[in-house]
Design an enzyme around this catalytic site. Sequence first.
Site, short mmCIF file in Angstrom:
data_model
loop_
_atom_site.label_atom_id
_atom_site.label_comp_id
_atom_site.label_asym_id
_atom_site.label_seq_id
_atom_site.Cartn_x
_atom_site.Cartn_y
_atom_site.Cartn_z
N ARG A 227 -4.04 3.43 5.04
CA ARG A 227 -3.40 4.15 3.94
C ARG A 227 -3.93 3.62 2.61
NH1 ARG A 227 1.44 4.41 5.53
NH2 ARG A 227 2.27 5.34 3.62
N GLN B 98 0.87 -1.17 0.00
CA GLN B 98 0.00 0.00 0.00
C GLN B 98 0.91 1.23 0.00
OE1 GLN B 98 -3.70 -0.61 0.19
NE2 GLN B 98 -2.81 -2.54 -0.54
N ALA C 106 -11.40 2.13 5.37
CA ALA C 106 -10.54 1.33 4.52
C ALA C 106 -9.74 2.19 3.54
CB ALA C 106 -11.39 0.31 3.75
N HIS C 107 -8.84 1.54 2.84
CA HIS C 107 -7.96 2.27 1.91
C HIS C 107 -8.74 2.97 0.81
CE1 HIS C 107 -7.06 -1.73 -0.47
NE2 HIS C 107 -8.33 -1.59 -0.24
N ASN C 108 -8.26 4.15 0.48
CA ASN C 108 -8.78 4.94 -0.63
C ASN C 108 -10.18 5.51 -0.40
OD1 ASN C 108 -6.63 2.99 -1.88
ND2 ASN C 108 -6.79 4.73 -3.27
#
Lengths: 315, 315, 315
Positions: A207, A187, A228-230
């Site tokens: 991240r 990530q 969560a990511h993004n």
Amino acid sequence: MRLAKIVEALGLPSVSDDKEIVGINTLEKAASDQLSFFNNAKHLAQLQSTKAAAVFVQEKFAGELPRGTKALICEDPYLQLAYATAFFAHEITAQTGRPDIGSKTEIADNVQFGNNVTVGEGVRILPGCYIGDNVTIGDHTLLHPNVTVYHNCEVGSNVILHSGVVVGSDGYGFASKPDGTHVKIYQNGNAVIEDDVELGANTVVDRAVFNSTVVKQGSKLDNLIHIAHNCVVGENNFFAAQVGLSGSTETGRNVMMGGQGGTAGHLRIADHTVIAARGGVTKDVKKAGYYAGFPLMDGKLWLKLQAKLARLLKS
Amino acid sequence: MRLAKIVEALGLPSVSDDKEIVGINTLEKAASDQLSFFNNAKHLAQLQSTKAAAVFVQEKFAGELPRGTKALICEDPYLQLAYATAFFAHEITAQTGRPDIGSKTEIADNVQFGNNVTVGEGVRILPGCYIGDNVTIGDHTLLHPNVTVYHNCEVGSNVILHSGVVVGSDGYGFASKPDGTHVKIYQNGNAVIEDDVELGANTVVDRAVFNSTVVKQGSKLDNLIHIAHNCVVGENNFFAAQVGLSGSTETGRNVMMGGQGGTAGHLRIADHTVIAARGGVTKDVKKAGYYAGFPLMDGKLWLKLQAKLARLLKS
Amino acid sequence: MRLAKIVEALGLPSVSDDKEIVGINTLEKAASDQLSFFNNAKHLAQLQSTKAAAVFVQEKFAGELPRGTKALICEDPYLQLAYATAFFAHEITAQTGRPDIGSKTEIADNVQFGNNVTVGEGVRILPGCYIGDNVTIGDHTLLHPNVTVYHNCEVGSNVILHSGVVVGSDGYGFASKPDGTHVKIYQNGNAVIEDDVELGANTVVDRAVFNSTVVKQGSKLDNLIHIAHNCVVGENNFFAAQVGLSGSTETGRNVMMGGQGGTAGHLRIADHTVIAARGGVTKDVKKAGYYAGFPLMDGKLWLKLQAKLARLLKS
């Protein structure tokens, strides 16, 4: 890293170009010195217009690439992507460094920093916190004890992070092999906590795989929340405890989610939407309103459904 | 501890034998130098065939014990078990020790170890981690900041533990007294994290009451997950954030659970089972498939149920 | 702080009195040296009988105040309350102090204390813990690594706090402005963990906005639980993992909640109530029994509902 070297390291057919590659991104966002990947026929238009230097792609789609983008032919582009992310991962070390600190900033004993950390003015960092390499923290921010901020993340001004908060832990991304084992997608993005945000105890903001996970200005998140990511949490959101957002979901301004609510991934939730406790969002919410239930529905409809079920029980 | 001393300490009728007892276990797994307990008539066959040195048992069942196993007659065997677990509990101290460390292993400032810790090669342990007595950590494992591994636990090679992870905290076990108060059952087992496992931020894997809680090789768990005592998470499982497994549940290989899913205790979930987000498993899942809902049902059936409910709403 | 100074700082019309004000509380609990606020017509009787020195109130209700209570006339009493809480907030600093410690108490390396901390006898505090200003800890209590106890909180005797537990983090309280931004209501109360309580790993008990959040004697809470501000968890409760209680909810004695259960705020749950896993409590539970579902219903009724739904599916 040179393209030729990447291709060689992955055991893929060599390519004629040998550009310096600085990272990986989506087809849409990749710059001319980045790699990308194509593993979903829905994204064909994005493949055809990508600016990426090179793309992991199955042979049958190789003809769709724009001129100037190299095809990295492979059977499983997602798996090759996963392997390639390792080449661009930040090198995590146990070394600690000395931050650049603004005036009137108080750092407790027992706080550790990575290298190249910048902390603003009037900040307080309490014992047991760890701030990773290259992190920047704005002014008048307060980190309660035992907070962790991973490398390359950004924390704004007037932010409050409660104990046990984790900012920038790895998003949950893996490519699976035919033998059932999983390969980590490093990530390589970061997490950004904008000004005036408050994160409750033991809340986690992962991240991004590429680019940034963002919690925008003025949002207040309660305890034990998972971002969560993004994801992009919009301005001035209220999330009650134990909410979970799946990857790449974006909320508008002043969205409210009740406790133990959740969302699927890749959704958009309109400004000023209110989601009741335990609401489970499985589709985009295009219009502000009060919603409840799982799957999510209009809040009044949910109440009507409960009344119908009560009647069903008596039948 | 001598059997006579245990019996005396608990105020139970004395027994003729005075074996050295080294621990406590289930009727099925107890060795001839361990105690056990019988508090559930369903386990009569296990009582009749136990190898335990002695068993806490009500008088009416005392005749069912095999020869060579002593009856420790009492009114409430579960309560006596709880008291007895204290005699075999690890003595937790605030003392810190120096680990045995492999080459190329980096330990940050501010990491503390109990006694008798062994860490392999190429491991990185970031600030704020604590590794308890007798823990072993394999090679090339990465502990992000503020991870805790309790005493006697095992962490394999190529493992990644994100910030705030807790491995080996006490399982949730108590015996209740007639006055409504609760007596702790000391959790004298451990937790084992096998090779290639990744645990997300603030995820918790409790230690077993006896024997081990296990997360098997290659499993990847997201953030804020709860794995209760004596669970076995099979190889290469994927659990999304905020999943919770109740005690003694076992999953097969390559099981996937969506976010905020959960299970009851003492269940078996078949290899390759996929459970949708929020799925609530209340019975064994004997056949691989896609399941959803609470109580859990076939995933297509769950979609059909939602359609039926939508129609009910319009009626 | 003098009343005149508070009023001036908030830009409100000046008042004739200039009492020393020591804090803020609800209309019902405010003493004659405290402020209060009136923002809900349902509480009119409490306004009429408050003992508060002064009350933030809209002009139209100012005539309802008892003699001796000053009206602090404003358009948005809740917002003025939020601003005023800042004047009475504990000053959080990164300074660390030396606690007053009883005999046979073990404090690990790497534990930090605020000022004026008192720790009893036979206590063990493991590495990475932080104990804030003015905290008291009783006798024979065990803090596992990386626990945080915020300022002014109280932890009793024979308490076990597992790793990652946070006691006394800020309750989730904000007043919103017309522009959609949120103003923090400083949480000037505390959290009290009574004797014989055990809190599982990464569980959070928030501090109260006024007065105390309490976990009463003998209650055992599992991992990753959220207890919001001003809750009172009764004696000998059992909460399984990932339960969440919303603000100001109170449970009676020996209440049991299954995993991933939750409650709305300001509820009362009767002694000896048992709530199944995932039960979602939206109203007071006035009578002990076994309940399940969301919204909560009689446990047998919930089973019947599942049977009805199964039949509906086949229709």
